[in-house]
Design a protein around this motif. Structure first.
Motif, mmCIF file in Angstrom:
data_model
loop_
_atom_site.group_PDB
_atom_site.id
_atom_site.type_symbol
_atom_site.label_atom_id
_atom_site.label_comp_id
_atom_site.label_asym_id
_atom_site.label_seq_id
_atom_site.Cartn_x
_atom_site.Cartn_y
_atom_site.Cartn_z
ATOM 1 N N LEU A 1 -0.472 4.077 8.751
ATOM 2 C CA LEU A 1 -0.704 4.900 7.559
ATOM 3 C C LEU A 1 -1.453 6.185 7.877
ATOM 4 O O LEU A 1 -1.803 6.944 6.973
ATOM 5 C CB LEU A 1 -1.471 4.084 6.501
ATOM 6 N N ASP A 2 -1.730 6.425 9.156
ATOM 7 C CA ASP A 2 -2.292 7.695 9.627
ATOM 8 C C ASP A 2 -3.598 8.044 8.925
ATOM 9 O O ASP A 2 -3.742 9.120 8.343
ATOM 10 C CB ASP A 2 -1.267 8.834 9.430
ATOM 11 N N GLN A 3 -4.545 7.126 8.971
ATOM 12 C CA GLN A 3 -5.850 7.404 8.385
ATOM 13 C C GLN A 3 -6.912 6.534 9.047
ATOM 14 O O GLN A 3 -6.629 5.464 9.576
ATOM 15 C CB GLN A 3 -5.849 7.121 6.871
ATOM 16 N N ILE B 1 0.833 -1.204 0.000
ATOM 17 C CA ILE B 1 0.000 0.000 0.000
ATOM 18 C C ILE B 1 0.868 1.255 0.000
ATOM 19 O O ILE B 1 0.576 2.233 -0.705
ATOM 20 C CB ILE B 1 -0.961 -0.016 1.203
ATOM 21 N N LYS B 2 1.966 1.242 0.753
ATOM 22 C CA LYS B 2 2.875 2.395 0.776
ATOM 23 C C LYS B 2 3.515 2.618 -0.586
ATOM 24 O O LYS B 2 3.852 3.746 -0.939
ATOM 25 C CB LYS B 2 3.947 2.196 1.844
ATOM 26 N N SER C 1 -7.851 0.608 -1.711
ATOM 27 C CA SER C 1 -6.416 0.313 -1.774
ATOM 28 C C SER C 1 -6.104 -1.118 -1.384
ATOM 29 O O SER C 1 -4.929 -1.510 -1.347
ATOM 30 C CB SER C 1 -5.643 1.279 -0.863
ATOM 31 N N CYS C 2 -7.141 -1.931 -1.101
ATOM 32 C CA CYS C 2 -6.934 -3.336 -0.759
ATOM 33 C C CYS C 2 -8.223 -4.093 -1.085
ATOM 34 O O CYS C 2 -9.312 -3.647 -0.731
ATOM 35 C CB CYS C 2 -6.583 -3.474 0.726
ATOM 36 N N PHE C 3 -8.091 -5.237 -1.762
ATOM 37 C CA PHE C 3 -9.247 -6.000 -2.211
ATOM 38 C C PHE C 3 -8.985 -7.473 -1.937
ATOM 39 O O PHE C 3 -7.850 -7.949 -2.093
ATOM 40 C CB PHE C 3 -9.463 -5.773 -3.712
ATOM 41 N N GLY C 4 -10.018 -8.199 -1.508
ATOM 42 C CA GLY C 4 -9.817 -9.608 -1.229
ATOM 43 C C GLY C 4 -11.056 -10.437 -1.478
ATOM 44 O O GLY C 4 -12.190 -9.964 -1.336
#
Length: 388
Positions: free
Chosen positions: A139-141, A113-114, A271-274
Motif C-alpha cells: 500500500l506504499d505507506q 483496505i484497498k 483503517s484496521c481495528f481488532g
C-alpha cells in the motif's frame, strides 16, 4: 478470491436475529449466512470478521474459539444515529498451518483496505496483528500501530512468533514499514526492563495505565495518527469480564475501554481495528457484551469522522510558528474541528523514513508548552525516528 476463505456466520447466531426488535443492528447489518450467501459489499464501510486462530497463544491448550455469544450480543444492540453500512463477513477458520491463516488474514485485509472498507477483526491470539501489519506492504505507506495492552509484546524476535512477541517480528522483519509503535495502558510489572529501555531507544510511545486513566483525552492524538489499532482483552481488568480463570486485577474498566475504542473510530486515519485474546468461557456473557459494546463505540466513532483535508496547502488551518531553541515549530489548528497538529519537517540530505513533510497530531496543551519553551516529546521522538 480473498473472500473464499470466509466461513458463513453460524446458523444459531443468524437465527437469533429473528427474535430481535426490527431496529436492532442485527436487522440492518449485512450477514454472510448459509441461507443468503455472501453479502453485497457495495457501500459497506465496516466489515466484521472473526478469527478462530489461537495456536500461537503461548498458553494454547487446544481449545476452539467460537464467537456466537459476541455476535448475539452485538446484533441485539440498537445503532446510534448512524449512516454507516456494516457487514458481518463471517469467520476465518484455522488453516492447515498458522502461516496459512496469516496468509488468509493478510490477503483479506489488503483487499478490504484497498476498497476503503475498514476491517474489524475479533480474535484469537494477538500475533494475528502481524499479518494485519503485513497487509500494508503493497500500500506504499509507513504504518503507525497502536496497541492497547498491559504488555509491549516485543519478546525475543529470534524465536518463533507468538502472541507476546509479534511486535518484535514487526520491528525486525523486512520490508520495514513501521514508523511508530504506541502502547496504551502498559503495566510496568508485566514488562522486562530491557523492553522498556528498547521502547525508549526506538523512540516509541508508551503510556502507563495510570496516566491514561487519569486523562483519557490524551488518547485522542495518538489514535488520530494510527493506521492499525489492536486491543488485547488482557488490558481490561478481570472484574469487567467475569472470566473465571483470568487474573488481571488492574486494567481498563468497561467505560474506559469503550471511550478508547470511540477515539480510534473517530480517527480519520485508522483503517484496521481488532480486538484479540478473546476466550470462550462458561461465564462469557459479560465478556461478550463488553466486546459488543466496544464494537458499538468504534462504529459510533467512525460514523462521526470529520474527514478533514490534511493537505497543508489546501486545508483550512490557522498556522502558528513558535521559536524554541534552534528550531521554529509550526503548529496548525483546524478551523473545522479545532484540533491541533505539529509539522515534522522534511530534511533534505538524510535518508528520511517520511518522504515529505507531514503533520503529527498534538494537543492544545503541547502548543502552550512549546510557547513556554518546552519541546513536545512526541514531536522529538517522531523527528528522531524520521532520521534513523
Amino acid at each position: 478470491m480473498a473472500y473464499e476463505v470466509l466461513k458463513p456466520v453460524a446458523d444459531v447466531a443468524v437465527a437469533h436475529i429473528q427474535l430481535l426488535h426490527p431496529q436492532c443492528i442485527g436487522n440492518s447489518i449485512r450477514v454472510h449466512s448459509d441461507h443468503n450467501g455472501f453479502p453485497d459489499l457495495d457501500g459497506v464501510q465496516i466489515a466484521l470478521v472473526c478469527l478462530r486462530e489461537n495456536r500461537n497463544d503461548r498458553n494454547h491448550l487446544g481449545e476452539k474459539l467460537t464467537f456466537t455469544e459476541i455476535r448475539r450480543a452485538f446484533y441485539e444492540l440498537f445503532p446510534g444515529n448512524w449512516n454507516t453500512i456494516i457487514a458481518d463477513l463471517g469467520d476465518i477458520d484455522k488453516g492447515e498451518t498458522v502461516e496459512d491463516t496469516y496468509f488468509a488474514v493478510r490477503t483479506l485485509s489488503e483487499v478490504l483496505i484497498k476498497q476503503q472498507i475498514i476491517p474489524v477483526f475479533l480474535g484469537g491470539s494477538q500475533d494475528l496483528v502481524y499479518p494485519l501489519y503485513r497487509a500494508y506492504d503493497n500500500l506504499d505507506q509507513m504504518v503507525n500501530l497502536v496497541n492497547v495492552d498491559s504488555r509491549f509484546d516485543m519478546g525475543d524476535s529470534t524465536q518463533p512468533i507468538d502472541n507476546i512477541s509479534y511486535v518484535g517480528k514487526i520491528i525486525v522483519d523486512q520490508p520495514y514499514n513501521l514508523f511508530n509503535y504506541s502502547n496504551l495502558g502498559y503495566q510496568t510489572y508485566f514488562n522486562p526492563q530491557e523492553e522498556i529501555d528498547l521502547m525508549d531507544r526506538l523512540y516509541f510511545d508508551a503510556y502507563r495505565l495510570g496516566n491514561v486513566t487519569a486523562s483519557l483525552s490524551s488518547v485522542e492524538p495518538v489514535m488520530r495518527d494510527a493506521d492499525i489499532v489492536a486491543i488485547d482483552m488482557g488490558a481490561i481488568k478481570s472484574s469487567e469480564l467475569s472470566y473465571k480463570y483470568s487474573k488481571m486485577p488492574n486494567g481498563f474498566d468497561g467505560k474506559e475501554i469503550c471511550a478508547i475504542a470511540r477515539y480510534a473510530g473517530i480517527s480519520d486515519k485508522v483503517s484496521c481495528f481488532g480486538i484479540f485474546e478473546y476466550k470462550n468461557d462458561t461465564q462469557e456473557e459479560t465478556a461478550a457484551m463488553l466486546v459488543a459494546q466496544i464494537l458499538w463505540y468504534f462504529i459510533e466513532g467512525v460514523n462521526f469522522r470529520a474527514s478533514e483535508n490534511m493537505d497543508i496547502e489546501k486545508g483550512n488551518f490557522l498556522t502558528y510558528q513558535v521559536p524554541i531553541d534552534n528550531e521554529v515549530l509550526t503548529f496548525y489548528k483546524s478551523d473545522k474541528t479545532e484540533r491541533w497538529w505539529i509539522e515534522i519537517p522534511f530534511i533534505s540530505g538524510l535518508n528520511n523514513k517520511l518522504k515529505r513533510r507531514t503533520l503529527l497530531p498534538c494537543t492544545y496543551q503541547e502548543y502552550l508548552d512549546a510557547c513556554n519553551q518546552s519541546i513536545p516529546e512526541r514531536w522529538f521522538k517522531a523527528r528522531k525516528k524520521n532520521e534513523i
